[in-house]
Design a protein around this motif. Structure first.
Motif, PDB file in Angstrom:
ATOM      1  N   SER A  35       0.800  -1.224   0.000  1.00 55.28           N
ATOM      2  CA  SER A  35       0.000   0.000   0.000  1.00 55.28           C
ATOM      3  C   SER A  35       0.836   1.279   0.000  1.00 55.28           C
ATOM      4  CB  SER A  35      -0.937  -0.027   1.208  1.00 55.28           C
ATOM      5  OG  SER A  35      -0.235  -0.379   2.397  1.00 55.28           O
ATOM      6  N   LYS A  36       2.135   1.152  -0.179  1.00 59.55           N
ATOM      7  CA  LYS A  36       3.000   2.351  -0.203  1.00 59.55           C
ATOM      8  C   LYS A  36       2.491   3.353  -1.233  1.00 59.55           C
ATOM      9  CE  LYS A  36       6.127   0.506  -3.646  1.00 59.55           C
ATOM     10  NZ  LYS A  36       7.336  -0.269  -3.910  1.00 59.55           N
ATOM     11  N   THR A  37       2.555   4.595  -0.900  1.00 57.85           N
ATOM     12  CA  THR A  37       2.098   5.763  -1.691  1.00 57.85           C
ATOM     13  C   THR A  37       0.574   5.904  -1.743  1.00 57.85           C
ATOM     14  OG1 THR A  37       1.850   4.916  -3.987  1.00 57.85           O
ATOM     15  CG2 THR A  37       4.096   5.481  -3.263  1.00 57.85           C
ATOM     16  N   PHE A  77       7.169  -4.898   6.700  1.00 61.94           N
ATOM     17  CA  PHE A  77       8.064  -3.857   6.199  1.00 61.94           C
ATOM     18  C   PHE A  77       8.857  -4.456   5.052  1.00 61.94           C
ATOM     19  CE2 PHE A  77      11.377  -0.717   5.948  1.00 61.94           C
ATOM     20  CZ  PHE A  77      10.668   0.459   6.192  1.00 61.94           C
ATOM     21  N   ILE A  78       8.621  -3.934   3.840  1.00 60.89           N
ATOM     22  CA  ILE A  78       9.221  -4.559   2.650  1.00 60.89           C
ATOM     23  C   ILE A  78      10.368  -3.752   2.060  1.00 60.89           C
ATOM     24  CG2 ILE A  78       7.066  -5.750   2.060  1.00 60.89           C
ATOM     25  CD1 ILE A  78       6.792  -3.643  -0.244  1.00 60.89           C
ATOM     26  N   GLY A  79      10.554  -2.512   2.540  1.00 64.34           N
ATOM     27  CA  GLY A  79      11.581  -1.656   1.959  1.00 64.34           C
ATOM     28  C   GLY A  79      12.935  -1.874   2.600  1.00 64.34           C
ATOM     29  N   GLY A 199       7.946 -12.114  -6.012  1.00 63.36           N
ATOM     30  CA  GLY A 199       6.819 -11.900  -6.899  1.00 63.36           C
ATOM     31  C   GLY A 199       6.115 -10.596  -6.578  1.00 63.36           C
ATOM     32  N   MET A 200       5.969  -9.750  -7.609  1.00 64.34           N
ATOM     33  CA  MET A 200       5.272  -8.470  -7.504  1.00 64.34           C
ATOM     34  C   MET A 200       4.175  -8.466  -8.575  1.00 64.34           C
ATOM     35  SD  MET A 200       8.803  -6.291  -6.696  1.00 64.34           S
ATOM     36  CE  MET A 200       8.347  -4.934  -7.685  1.00 64.34           C
ATOM     37  N   SER A 201       3.575  -7.285  -8.826  1.00 69.27           N
ATOM     38  CA  SER A 201       2.422  -7.270  -9.739  1.00 69.27           C
ATOM     39  C   SER A 201       2.705  -7.943 -11.077  1.00 69.27           C
ATOM     40  CB  SER A 201       1.956  -5.833  -9.986  1.00 69.27           C
ATOM     41  OG  SER A 201       1.344  -5.339  -8.821  1.00 69.27           O
ATOM     42  N   GLY A 202       3.908  -7.723 -11.619  1.00 67.11           N
ATOM     43  CA  GLY A 202       4.181  -8.216 -12.961  1.00 67.11           C
ATOM     44  C   GLY A 202       4.542  -9.694 -13.043  1.00 67.11           C
ATOM     45  N   VAL A 215       3.742 -13.164  -1.681  1.00 61.10           N
ATOM     46  CA  VAL A 215       3.845 -12.321  -2.868  1.00 61.10           C
ATOM     47  C   VAL A 215       3.509 -10.893  -2.462  1.00 61.10           C
ATOM     48  CG1 VAL A 215       3.500 -14.123  -4.609  1.00 61.10           C
ATOM     49  CG2 VAL A 215       1.503 -12.987  -3.612  1.00 61.10           C
ATOM     50  N   ARG A 216       4.285  -9.943  -2.960  1.00 65.00           N
ATOM     51  CA  ARG A 216       4.144  -8.541  -2.576  1.00 65.00           C
ATOM     52  C   ARG A 216       3.533  -7.776  -3.751  1.00 65.00           C
ATOM     53  NH1 ARG A 216       9.513  -9.956  -2.309  1.00 65.00           N
ATOM     54  NH2 ARG A 216       9.835  -8.418  -3.946  1.00 65.00           N
ATOM     55  N   VAL A 217       2.235  -7.557  -3.704  1.00 67.77           N
ATOM     56  CA  VAL A 217       1.535  -7.019  -4.866  1.00 67.77           C
ATOM     57  C   VAL A 217       0.920  -5.665  -4.534  1.00 67.77           C
ATOM     58  CG1 VAL A 217      -0.278  -7.443  -6.560  1.00 67.77           C
ATOM     59  CG2 VAL A 217       1.049  -9.374  -5.656  1.00 67.77           C
ATOM     60  N   GLY A 218       1.356  -4.648  -5.264  1.00 64.63           N
ATOM     61  CA  GLY A 218       0.859  -3.290  -5.038  1.00 64.63           C
ATOM     62  C   GLY A 218      -0.047  -2.787  -6.143  1.00 64.63           C
ATOM     63  N   SER A 219       0.554  -2.421  -7.275  1.00 68.09           N
ATOM     64  CA  SER A 219      -0.210  -1.711  -8.300  1.00 68.09           C
ATOM     65  C   SER A 219      -1.359  -2.520  -8.892  1.00 68.09           C
ATOM     66  CB  SER A 219       0.727  -1.191  -9.395  1.00 68.09           C
ATOM     67  OG  SER A 219       1.630  -2.185  -9.797  1.00 68.09           O
ATOM     68  N   SER A 220      -1.266  -3.817  -8.918  1.00 70.07           N
ATOM     69  CA  SER A 220      -2.392  -4.612  -9.442  1.00 70.07           C
ATOM     70  C   SER A 220      -3.618  -4.525  -8.536  1.00 70.07           C
ATOM     71  CB  SER A 220      -2.010  -6.085  -9.597  1.00 70.07           C
ATOM     72  OG  SER A 220      -1.120  -6.239 -10.668  1.00 70.07           O
ATOM     73  N   THR A 224      -1.988   2.432 -10.392  1.00 68.11           N
ATOM     74  CA  THR A 224      -0.660   2.943 -10.710  1.00 68.11           C
ATOM     75  C   THR A 224      -0.228   3.958  -9.653  1.00 68.11           C
ATOM     76  OG1 THR A 224      -1.301   2.750 -13.011  1.00 68.11           O
ATOM     77  CG2 THR A 224       0.703   3.976 -12.558  1.00 68.11           C
ATOM     78  N   ARG A 225       1.013   3.812  -9.190  1.00 62.18           N
ATOM     79  CA  ARG A 225       1.511   4.795  -8.225  1.00 62.18           C
ATOM     80  C   ARG A 225       1.915   6.066  -8.942  1.00 62.18           C
ATOM     81  NH1 ARG A 225       3.280   0.044  -6.043  1.00 62.18           N
ATOM     82  NH2 ARG A 225       5.130   0.026  -7.335  1.00 62.18           N
ATOM     83  N   SER A 226       1.571   7.220  -8.314  1.00 59.95           N
ATOM     84  CA  SER A 226       1.852   8.473  -9.004  1.00 59.95           C
ATOM     85  C   SER A 226       3.209   9.049  -8.622  1.00 59.95           C
ATOM     86  CB  SER A 226       0.755   9.482  -8.714  1.00 59.95           C
ATOM     87  OG  SER A 226       0.604   9.628  -7.330  1.00 59.95           O
TER      88      SER A 226
HETATM   89  C1  LIG Z   1       6.720  -1.472  -4.461  1.00 56.59           C
HETATM   90  C2  LIG Z   1       7.190  -2.824  -4.095  1.00 56.59           C
HETATM   91  C3  LIG Z   1       6.423  -3.958  -4.411  1.00 56.59           C
HETATM   92  C4  LIG Z   1       5.104  -3.905  -5.164  1.00 56.59           C
HETATM   93  O1  LIG Z   1       5.308  -3.581  -6.493  1.00 56.59           O
HETATM   94  P1  LIG Z   1       4.110  -3.643  -7.568  1.00 56.59           P
HETATM   95  O2  LIG Z   1       4.810  -3.772  -8.858  1.00 56.59           O
HETATM   96  O3  LIG Z   1       3.342  -2.384  -7.425  1.00 56.59           O
HETATM   97  O4  LIG Z   1       3.287  -4.829  -7.247  1.00 56.59           O
HETATM   98  C5  LIG Z   1       6.909  -5.193  -4.005  1.00 56.59           C
HETATM   99  N1  LIG Z   1       8.074  -5.311  -3.325  1.00 56.59           N
HETATM  100  C6  LIG Z   1       8.826  -4.245  -3.013  1.00 56.59           C
HETATM  101  C7  LIG Z   1      10.104  -4.450  -2.273  1.00 56.59           C
HETATM  102  C8  LIG Z   1       8.418  -2.960  -3.398  1.00 56.59           C
HETATM  103  O5  LIG Z   1       9.199  -1.905  -3.079  1.00 56.59           O
END
Ligand SMILES: *Cc1c(COP(=O)(O)O)cnc(C)c1O
Length: 234
Positions: A35-37, A77-79, A199-202, A215-220, A224-226
């Protein structure tokens, strides 16, 4: 259904389908909604649609949002973790995905002990040796493994990786590489590393086929993050 609820449902369907294709139980894959941004209001929509596990990558941004939302959610915390934020991150985040050095792991364990916490952590691996990304090389991880395993206050649950931005279906080979490294470490160090955060959105479907447990899924899910944030790599 709101856009977010519909997108979340779509991602969950695809996770379930990938599990089916891999011959795996759906319960073996945790969807971390990144959910970042995105504002707390967007997170609330996902909560209303049943999501309870969220990922954030910047403490300064996450702290006020977490304060606005119900208790009892699961925050990951994923960053990349700045040393001077460890003391603040640990009370809010039960799981840390990007422990990328022995030094950071040692400090995190020390602070966790002082706070009476025992976070779950992933060790980040930089399989492609990219300058722009954090993480242990496979070699450095092996060299540090005994000392990492001896740290008393962190629970090392597995490995995490962010593959190179290939966009050409190459991610799967890196996911396979992370699984193989995990298998080798388990055998060589007689330890258990049950989790793989990849694994991320793509590319989360490919990651599930290779054994991802997180799996870490944001934009899907959120759109889209601005703008970009520190530690954002995709
Ligand atoms: C932003 C981020 C994601 C999510 O990315 P999306 O492409 O939006 O799914 C996953 N992992 C990390 C470490 C990120 O910084």
């Amino acid at each position: 259904m709101s856009g977010i609820a519909a997108q979340l449902a779509e991602v969950k369907n695809r996770v379930a389908e990938s599990c089916h294709n891999a011959g795996r139980e759906v319960s073996g894959v945790k969807l971390v909604a990144v959910s970042k941004t995105f504002p707390a209001g967007d997170i609330r929509k996902a909560i209303e649609a049943g999501q309870t596990c969220f990922g954030e990558s910047r403490f300064q941004e996450a702290e006020p949002k977490i304060a606005m939302l119900p208790e009892g959610l699961e925050w990951h915390f994923i960053g990349s973790v700045q040393r001077n934020k460890v003391r603040k991150i640990l009370p809010l985040f039960g799981c840390i995905h990007a422990i990328d050095s022995l030094k950071l792991a040692t400090y995190t364990s020390q602070v966790a002990g002082e706070l009476g916490l025992s976070p779950e952590v992933f060790l980040q691996v930089n399989l492609a040796g990219e300058e722009s990304k954090g993480g242990f090389s496979a070699k450095d991880l092996r060299a540090a493994m005994v000392r990492l395993m001896a740290l008393p206050e962190i629970r090392i649950k597995g490995l995490m990786t962010i593959p190179p931005d290939s966009g050409n279906g190459e991610a799967r080979k890196w996911f396979c590489g992370l699984r193989e490294l995990r298998d080798a470490l388990e055998a060589d160090f007689s330890t258990s590393l049950p989790f793989l955060s990849m694994g991320m959105s793509g590319d989360y479907e490919a990651a599930i086929l290779e054994g991802a447990t997180h799996v870490r899924v944001g934009s899907s899910i959120f759109g889209t993050r601005s703008y970009r944030v520190d530690g954002e790599l995709g």
